[in-house]
Design a protein around this motif. Structure first.
Motif, mmCIF file in Angstrom:
data_model
loop_
_atom_site.group_PDB
_atom_site.id
_atom_site.type_symbol
_atom_site.label_atom_id
_atom_site.label_comp_id
_atom_site.label_asym_id
_atom_site.label_seq_id
_atom_site.Cartn_x
_atom_site.Cartn_y
_atom_site.Cartn_z
ATOM 1 N N PRO A 1 9.730 -1.323 -25.659
ATOM 2 C CA PRO A 1 8.665 -0.433 -26.138
ATOM 3 C C PRO A 1 7.699 -0.058 -25.022
ATOM 4 N N ASN A 2 7.129 1.114 -25.134
ATOM 5 C CA ASN A 2 6.101 1.557 -24.189
ATOM 6 C C ASN A 2 4.779 0.877 -24.532
ATOM 7 N N ILE A 3 4.283 0.078 -23.593
ATOM 8 C CA ILE A 3 3.042 -0.668 -23.805
ATOM 9 C C ILE A 3 2.181 -0.524 -22.556
ATOM 10 N N PRO A 4 0.991 0.010 -22.667
ATOM 11 C CA PRO A 4 0.115 0.118 -21.488
ATOM 12 C C PRO A 4 -0.194 -1.265 -20.921
ATOM 13 N N VAL A 5 -0.253 -1.339 -19.587
ATOM 14 C CA VAL A 5 -0.523 -2.597 -18.895
ATOM 15 C C VAL A 5 -1.987 -2.653 -18.494
ATOM 16 N N GLU A 6 -2.624 -3.771 -18.813
ATOM 17 C CA GLU A 6 -4.024 -3.979 -18.431
ATOM 18 C C GLU A 6 -4.113 -4.740 -17.109
ATOM 19 N N THR A 7 -3.365 -5.841 -16.987
ATOM 20 C CA THR A 7 -3.396 -6.655 -15.768
ATOM 21 C C THR A 7 -1.976 -7.054 -15.388
ATOM 22 N N ILE A 8 -1.759 -7.205 -14.088
ATOM 23 C CA ILE A 8 -0.486 -7.675 -13.540
ATOM 24 C C ILE A 8 -0.733 -8.996 -12.841
ATOM 25 N N GLN A 9 0.143 -9.959 -13.063
ATOM 26 C CA GLN A 9 -0.019 -11.280 -12.460
ATOM 27 C C GLN A 9 1.206 -11.612 -11.601
ATOM 28 N N LEU A 10 0.973 -11.732 -10.296
ATOM 29 C CA LEU A 10 2.026 -12.085 -9.357
ATOM 30 C C LEU A 10 1.792 -13.449 -8.728
ATOM 31 N N ASN A 11 0.606 -13.995 -8.872
ATOM 32 C CA ASN A 11 0.266 -15.250 -8.207
ATOM 33 C C ASN A 11 0.127 -16.415 -9.169
ATOM 34 N N SER A 12 0.603 -16.265 -10.379
ATOM 35 C CA SER A 12 0.621 -17.372 -11.328
ATOM 36 C C SER A 12 2.067 -17.808 -11.536
ATOM 37 N N ALA A 13 2.241 -18.989 -12.118
ATOM 38 C CA ALA A 13 3.589 -19.507 -12.320
ATOM 39 C C ALA A 13 4.467 -18.505 -13.066
ATOM 40 N N ALA A 14 3.920 -17.911 -14.138
ATOM 41 C CA ALA A 14 4.653 -16.934 -14.931
ATOM 42 C C ALA A 14 4.291 -15.529 -14.453
ATOM 43 N N VAL A 15 5.206 -14.905 -13.747
ATOM 44 C CA VAL A 15 4.999 -13.534 -13.282
ATOM 45 C C VAL A 15 5.027 -12.597 -14.482
ATOM 46 N N GLY A 16 4.164 -11.586 -14.460
ATOM 47 C CA GLY A 16 4.231 -10.632 -15.553
ATOM 48 C C GLY A 16 3.009 -9.783 -15.699
ATOM 49 N N CYS A 17 2.668 -9.458 -16.952
ATOM 50 C CA CYS A 17 1.572 -8.542 -17.222
ATOM 51 C C CYS A 17 0.982 -8.852 -18.592
ATOM 52 N N GLN A 18 -0.217 -8.337 -18.798
ATOM 53 C CA GLN A 18 -0.893 -8.526 -20.063
ATOM 54 C C GLN A 18 -1.389 -7.174 -20.580
ATOM 55 N N PRO B 1 21.583 -14.498 -20.455
ATOM 56 C CA PRO B 1 20.690 -15.620 -20.167
ATOM 57 C C PRO B 1 19.727 -15.317 -19.016
ATOM 58 N N TRP B 2 18.492 -15.772 -19.152
ATOM 59 C CA TRP B 2 17.488 -15.652 -18.105
ATOM 60 C C TRP B 2 17.504 -16.950 -17.291
ATOM 61 N N ARG B 3 17.920 -16.861 -16.030
ATOM 62 C CA ARG B 3 18.082 -18.053 -15.187
ATOM 63 C C ARG B 3 16.809 -18.391 -14.408
ATOM 64 N N LYS B 4 16.216 -17.387 -13.737
ATOM 65 C CA LYS B 4 15.067 -17.638 -12.865
ATOM 66 C C LYS B 4 13.786 -17.126 -13.498
ATOM 67 N N GLY B 5 12.719 -17.840 -13.284
ATOM 68 C CA GLY B 5 11.430 -17.462 -13.840
ATOM 69 C C GLY B 5 10.466 -18.626 -13.688
ATOM 70 N N PRO B 6 9.427 -18.672 -14.507
ATOM 71 C CA PRO B 6 9.202 -17.978 -15.773
ATOM 72 C C PRO B 6 8.509 -16.630 -15.612
ATOM 73 N N PHE B 7 8.567 -15.858 -16.711
ATOM 74 C CA PHE B 7 7.869 -14.587 -16.815
ATOM 75 C C PHE B 7 7.014 -14.597 -18.084
ATOM 76 N N SER B 8 5.994 -13.774 -18.082
ATOM 77 C CA SER B 8 5.196 -13.550 -19.288
ATOM 78 C C SER B 8 4.931 -12.056 -19.380
ATOM 79 N N ILE B 9 5.582 -11.400 -20.322
ATOM 80 C CA ILE B 9 5.515 -9.945 -20.463
ATOM 81 C C ILE B 9 4.753 -9.609 -21.738
ATOM 82 N N HIS B 10 3.511 -9.149 -21.557
ATOM 83 C CA HIS B 10 2.686 -8.778 -22.705
ATOM 84 C C HIS B 10 2.618 -9.883 -23.754
ATOM 85 N N GLY B 11 2.478 -11.116 -23.295
ATOM 86 C CA GLY B 11 2.352 -12.237 -24.215
ATOM 87 C C GLY B 11 3.661 -12.851 -24.662
ATOM 88 N N ILE B 12 4.802 -12.266 -24.267
ATOM 89 C CA ILE B 12 6.108 -12.860 -24.559
ATOM 90 C C ILE B 12 6.471 -13.755 -23.377
#
Length: 326
Positions: free
Chosen positions: A50-67, A89-100
């Protein structure tokens, strides 16, 4: 077709720009040749994000992603989760994408913590990540200041996972191309830092791999090498007779002393070991985002220091080296 142009346009403004056309051609060839049976399902999953506007991007936390600017409605969050789950299967991470939260098989952030403060600063560097998987470490490299990160991995699912993450992070200074080192232009060189993590033991000719990595670096550039190792002196190399921890494609596991000699023989200098760690079932494990067997299933139930094949359980070393001037 994977959109390569934004990244390659960015790359063209660097000293690597001369190789952009060759990388484009090689990537298109691999995409044409790799008619994976799940490709349509993966492409559908990408299209259904889904198209979801991004407020913040996180590259320096354990879980890479956005909120997002505000928490997602339940229905939208479920739509996002289901689309991302189709890339299992998701092998490498973790990620956090819009709270997922994507709880991947590997806690790849632990490996990053082991090396981040020991490597040469990445500020302004052109970086290559060989066998990068879905690009998790590449995102951390960007967060550490890299100017450009090229990740290569021939596994098409990992490329699709990268595209899913970049659907929201929208960066043109990082890419995961569906390539192996053998697909790269033979004259390609000039990277400031080259990472090869979890690749050496999968190569039938490990010294050839080290020579490839040396060629890709500029003189004085840094190699960051992470690999399985065994105990012993400079003559010790473990050659699994068949499988190793369930894997058929593990060919040579050197001692740290032997690995140092390999690097020196291949034209590297300043070799230093920055970490040796036994891989635990807390770092590599089954999750809802990787439901297949993992490390715990491949260890001897009576002795966690051995694999099911009776071989030493996985221990990994991180080694730094520089390309010599010659």
């Amino acid at each position: 077709m994977i959109e390569l142009q934004p990244f390659l346009t960015r790359m063209a403004r660097t000293r690597l720009g001369a190789w952009s056309p060759a990388l484009t051609a090689a990537s298109r060839f691999r995409l044409t040749e790799d008619m994976h049976g799940d490709l349509l399902r993966w492409e559908t999953a990408l299209a259904e994000l889904p198209n979801i506007p991004v407020e913040t991007i996180q590259l320096n936390s354990a879980a890479v992603g956005c909120q997002p600017a505000q928490p997602l409605a339940h229905e939208l969050a479920q739509e996002l989760r289901e689309a991302l789950q189709r890339l299992h299967p998701w092998r490498k991470g973790p990620f956090s994408i819009h709270g997922i939260d994507i709880d991947t098989e590997w806690r790849s952030d632990w490996k990053w913590q082991r090396l981040a403060n020991a490597i040469a600063p990445l500020d302004g560097r052109l970086v290559l990540d060989v066998g990068c998987g879905n690009g998790y470490h590449g995102w951390r490299m960007l967060g550490a200041g890299a100017e450009l990160v090229l990740g290569i991995d021939p596994t098409l699912l990992f490329v699709m996972q990268f595209l899913a993450v970049n659907r929201y992070l929208r960066r043109d200074d990082i890419a995961v191309l569906p390539l192996a080192t053998t697909d790269l232009p033979p004259t390609l060189t000039g990277f400031d830092t080259v990472f090869s993590m979890g690749m050496l033991y999968h190569r039938r000719a490990p010294l050839n791999h080290l020579e490839e990595l040396r060629r890709l670096l500029r003189p004085g550039g840094q190699l960051v090498l992470e690999t399985l190792v065994c105990e012993g002196d400079e003559r010790q190399v473990l050659v699994p007779p068949d499988r190793y921890a369930g894997m058929r494609n593990v060919w040579f596991i050197p001692s740290v002393a032997a690995l140092k000699i390999w690097l020196q023989r291949c034209g590297f200098v300043g070799v230093q070991v920055i970490d040796i760690s036994r891989t635990t079932v807390d770092e590599q494990r089954t999750t809802e985002w990787m439901c297949f067997q993992s490390l715990a299933d491949q260890l001897d139930p009576a002795n966690a220091m051995l694999t099911r094949e009776g071989l030493p359980a996985p221990t990994r070393a991180i080694v730094l080296a520089e390309r010599s001037e010659r």
